[in-house]
Design a protein around this motif. Structure first.
Motif, PDB file in Angstrom:
ATOM      1  N   SER A  52       0.821  -1.206   0.000  1.00  0.00           N
ATOM      2  CA  SER A  52       0.000   0.000   0.000  1.00  0.00           C
ATOM      3  C   SER A  52       0.856   1.257   0.000  1.00  0.00           C
ATOM      4  CB  SER A  52      -0.906   0.014   1.239  1.00  0.00           C
ATOM      5  OG  SER A  52      -1.651   1.198   1.277  1.00  0.00           O
ATOM      6  N   VAL A  53       0.374   2.268  -0.672  1.00  0.00           N
ATOM      7  CA  VAL A  53       1.037   3.569  -0.689  1.00  0.00           C
ATOM      8  C   VAL A  53       0.863   4.257   0.661  1.00  0.00           C
ATOM      9  CG1 VAL A  53       1.005   5.842  -1.811  1.00  0.00           C
ATOM     10  CG2 VAL A  53       0.664   3.782  -3.157  1.00  0.00           C
ATOM     11  N   PHE A  54      -0.171   3.892   1.397  1.00  0.00           N
ATOM     12  CA  PHE A  54      -0.530   4.566   2.634  1.00  0.00           C
ATOM     13  C   PHE A  54      -0.028   3.856   3.876  1.00  0.00           C
ATOM     14  CE2 PHE A  54      -3.731   5.636  -0.541  1.00  0.00           C
ATOM     15  CZ  PHE A  54      -3.539   7.002  -0.585  1.00  0.00           C
ATOM     16  N   GLY A  55       1.038   3.106   3.783  1.00  0.00           N
ATOM     17  CA  GLY A  55       1.610   2.460   4.961  1.00  0.00           C
ATOM     18  C   GLY A  55       1.337   0.970   4.998  1.00  0.00           C
ATOM     19  N   ASP A  56       1.634   0.372   6.142  1.00  0.00           N
ATOM     20  CA  ASP A  56       1.514  -1.084   6.285  1.00  0.00           C
ATOM     21  C   ASP A  56       0.171  -1.514   6.854  1.00  0.00           C
ATOM     22  OD1 ASP A  56       4.036  -1.387   5.322  1.00  0.00           O
ATOM     23  OD2 ASP A  56       4.978  -1.428   7.300  1.00  0.00           O
ATOM     24  N   ASN A  57      -0.809  -0.643   6.849  1.00  0.00           N
ATOM     25  CA  ASN A  57      -2.102  -1.035   7.419  1.00  0.00           C
ATOM     26  C   ASN A  57      -2.927  -1.802   6.394  1.00  0.00           C
ATOM     27  OD1 ASN A  57      -3.196   0.844   5.678  1.00  0.00           O
ATOM     28  ND2 ASN A  57      -3.320   2.428   7.210  1.00  0.00           N
ATOM     29  N   MET A  58      -3.832  -2.588   6.879  1.00  0.00           N
ATOM     30  CA  MET A  58      -4.690  -3.410   6.029  1.00  0.00           C
ATOM     31  C   MET A  58      -6.125  -2.899   6.041  1.00  0.00           C
ATOM     32  SD  MET A  58      -2.936  -5.911   4.666  1.00  0.00           S
ATOM     33  CE  MET A  58      -4.084  -7.211   4.343  1.00  0.00           C
ATOM     34  N   TYR A  59      -6.346  -1.688   6.539  1.00  0.00           N
ATOM     35  CA  TYR A  59      -7.708  -1.189   6.690  1.00  0.00           C
ATOM     36  C   TYR A  59      -8.420  -1.032   5.348  1.00  0.00           C
ATOM     37  CZ  TYR A  59      -6.114  -0.121  11.383  1.00  0.00           C
ATOM     38  OH  TYR A  59      -5.607  -0.217  12.642  1.00  0.00           O
ATOM     39  N   ILE A  60      -7.750  -0.439   4.379  1.00  0.00           N
ATOM     40  CA  ILE A  60      -8.383  -0.236   3.073  1.00  0.00           C
ATOM     41  C   ILE A  60      -8.637  -1.574   2.405  1.00  0.00           C
ATOM     42  CG2 ILE A  60      -8.072   0.763   0.774  1.00  0.00           C
ATOM     43  CD1 ILE A  60      -6.405   2.953   2.126  1.00  0.00           C
ATOM     44  N   HIS A  61      -7.669  -2.469   2.479  1.00  0.00           N
ATOM     45  CA  HIS A  61      -7.825  -3.792   1.880  1.00  0.00           C
ATOM     46  C   HIS A  61      -9.016  -4.537   2.482  1.00  0.00           C
ATOM     47  CE1 HIS A  61      -6.658  -7.601   0.058  1.00  0.00           C
ATOM     48  NE2 HIS A  61      -6.910  -8.150   1.230  1.00  0.00           N
ATOM     49  N   GLU A  62      -9.124  -4.519   3.768  1.00  0.00           N
ATOM     50  CA  GLU A  62     -10.227  -5.229   4.423  1.00  0.00           C
ATOM     51  C   GLU A  62     -11.574  -4.554   4.159  1.00  0.00           C
ATOM     52  OE1 GLU A  62     -10.156  -8.151   5.775  1.00  0.00           O
ATOM     53  OE2 GLU A  62      -8.009  -8.287   5.434  1.00  0.00           O
ATOM     54  N   PHE A  63     -11.575  -3.221   4.024  1.00  0.00           N
ATOM     55  CA  PHE A  63     -12.817  -2.502   3.780  1.00  0.00           C
ATOM     56  C   PHE A  63     -13.399  -2.847   2.413  1.00  0.00           C
ATOM     57  CE2 PHE A  63     -15.133   1.350   2.441  1.00  0.00           C
ATOM     58  CZ  PHE A  63     -16.089   1.367   3.445  1.00  0.00           C
ATOM     59  N   VAL A  64     -12.542  -3.035   1.403  1.00  0.00           N
ATOM     60  CA  VAL A  64     -13.027  -3.315   0.047  1.00  0.00           C
ATOM     61  C   VAL A  64     -12.819  -4.775  -0.349  1.00  0.00           C
ATOM     62  CG1 VAL A  64     -12.719  -0.940  -0.729  1.00  0.00           C
ATOM     63  CG2 VAL A  64     -10.863  -2.558  -1.017  1.00  0.00           C
ATOM     64  N   HIS A  65     -12.573  -5.644   0.629  1.00  0.00           N
ATOM     65  CA  HIS A  65     -12.242  -7.034   0.348  1.00  0.00           C
ATOM     66  C   HIS A  65     -13.332  -7.750  -0.459  1.00  0.00           C
ATOM     67  CE1 HIS A  65     -10.050 -10.766   1.132  1.00  0.00           C
ATOM     68  NE2 HIS A  65     -11.242 -11.321   1.176  1.00  0.00           N
ATOM     69  N   ASP A  66     -14.571  -7.639  -0.057  1.00  0.00           N
ATOM     70  CA  ASP A  66     -15.648  -8.329  -0.764  1.00  0.00           C
ATOM     71  C   ASP A  66     -15.877  -7.745  -2.154  1.00  0.00           C
ATOM     72  OD1 ASP A  66     -16.007 -10.040   1.355  1.00  0.00           O
ATOM     73  OD2 ASP A  66     -17.559  -8.791   2.283  1.00  0.00           O
ATOM     74  N   ALA A  67     -15.678  -6.440  -2.298  1.00  0.00           N
ATOM     75  CA  ALA A  67     -15.824  -5.811  -3.615  1.00  0.00           C
ATOM     76  C   ALA A  67     -14.749  -6.318  -4.564  1.00  0.00           C
ATOM     77  CB  ALA A  67     -15.749  -4.297  -3.489  1.00  0.00           C
ATOM     78  N   ARG A  68     -13.560  -6.592  -4.030  1.00  0.00           N
ATOM     79  CA  ARG A  68     -12.488  -7.133  -4.875  1.00  0.00           C
ATOM     80  C   ARG A  68     -12.905  -8.464  -5.474  1.00  0.00           C
ATOM     81  NH1 ARG A  68      -7.287  -5.095  -3.826  1.00  0.00           N
ATOM     82  NH2 ARG A  68      -6.414  -7.015  -4.601  1.00  0.00           N
ATOM     83  N   HIS A  69     -13.444  -9.346  -4.661  1.00  0.00           N
ATOM     84  CA  HIS A  69     -13.866 -10.658  -5.162  1.00  0.00           C
ATOM     85  C   HIS A  69     -15.057 -10.534  -6.097  1.00  0.00           C
ATOM     86  CE1 HIS A  69     -11.059 -12.903  -2.798  1.00  0.00           C
ATOM     87  NE2 HIS A  69     -11.454 -12.295  -1.685  1.00  0.00           N
ATOM     88  N   LEU A  70     -15.988  -9.643  -5.795  1.00  0.00           N
ATOM     89  CA  LEU A  70     -17.148  -9.445  -6.645  1.00  0.00           C
ATOM     90  C   LEU A  70     -16.742  -8.971  -8.039  1.00  0.00           C
ATOM     91  CD1 LEU A  70     -20.283  -9.318  -6.777  1.00  0.00           C
ATOM     92  CD2 LEU A  70     -20.067  -6.912  -6.203  1.00  0.00           C
ATOM     93  N   LEU A  71     -15.730  -8.103  -8.117  1.00  0.00           N
ATOM     94  CA  LEU A  71     -15.277  -7.576  -9.399  1.00  0.00           C
ATOM     95  C   LEU A  71     -14.229  -8.460 -10.084  1.00  0.00           C
ATOM     96  CD1 LEU A  71     -15.050  -3.829  -8.414  1.00  0.00           C
ATOM     97  CD2 LEU A  71     -16.782  -4.920  -9.834  1.00  0.00           C
ATOM     98  N   GLY A  72     -13.827  -9.542  -9.437  1.00  0.00           N
ATOM     99  CA  GLY A  72     -12.917 -10.492 -10.059  1.00  0.00           C
ATOM    100  C   GLY A  72     -11.447 -10.224  -9.822  1.00  0.00           C
ATOM    101  N   PHE A  73     -11.089  -9.364  -8.856  1.00  0.00           N
ATOM    102  CA  PHE A  73      -9.687  -9.111  -8.540  1.00  0.00           C
ATOM    103  C   PHE A  73      -9.233 -10.152  -7.525  1.00  0.00           C
ATOM    104  CE2 PHE A  73     -10.942  -4.826  -9.809  1.00  0.00           C
ATOM    105  CZ  PHE A  73      -9.919  -4.525 -10.684  1.00  0.00           C
ATOM    106  N   PRO A  74      -8.145 -10.874  -7.814  1.00  0.00           N
ATOM    107  CA  PRO A  74      -7.634 -11.804  -6.809  1.00  0.00           C
ATOM    108  C   PRO A  74      -6.877 -11.043  -5.722  1.00  0.00           C
ATOM    109  CG  PRO A  74      -6.224 -11.803  -8.731  1.00  0.00           C
ATOM    110  CD  PRO A  74      -7.382 -10.908  -9.052  1.00  0.00           C
ATOM    111  N   CYS A  75      -6.962 -11.524  -4.510  1.00  0.00           N
ATOM    112  CA  CYS A  75      -6.205 -10.836  -3.456  1.00  0.00           C
ATOM    113  C   CYS A  75      -5.499 -11.800  -2.519  1.00  0.00           C
ATOM    114  CB  CYS A  75      -7.118  -9.870  -2.668  1.00  0.00           C
ATOM    115  SG  CYS A  75      -8.404 -10.665  -1.755  1.00  0.00           S
ATOM    116  N   HIS A  76      -5.772 -13.082  -2.615  1.00  0.00           N
ATOM    117  CA  HIS A  76      -5.013 -14.032  -1.801  1.00  0.00           C
ATOM    118  C   HIS A  76      -5.119 -15.391  -2.396  1.00  0.00           C
ATOM    119  CE1 HIS A  76      -8.901 -15.073   0.027  1.00  0.00           C
ATOM    120  NE2 HIS A  76      -9.061 -13.797   0.161  1.00  0.00           N
TER     121      HIS A  76
END
Length: 71
Positions: A47-71
């Protein structure tokens, strides 16, 4: 019934000058790219905004819905 002396209001024409359209298009493109980054690219660890996972976790389900792999 209408009275013969009643005034009719006319619809005002929509002002879409080339400059105004270019500004709206630019703002829309910037917003779309920001959403694409936060949903599709931001991985938490890279992340450009540091080592936090807040943004990733906030949009996690949207990533899968749109077809972006994340893990």
């Amino acid at each position: 019934m209408t009275t013969p002396g009643a005034s009719r209001s006319k619809a005002l024409p929509l002002d879409l000058s080339a400059t105004k359209a270019a500004v709206w298009l630019s703002l829309t493109a910037v917003l779309a790219l920001m959403v694409l980054y936060f949903v599709g690219v931001d991985q938490g660890a890279t992340s450009v905004f540091g080592d936090n996972m807040y943004i990733h976790e906030f949009v996690h389900d949207a990533r899968h819905l749109l077809g972006f792999p994340c893990h």
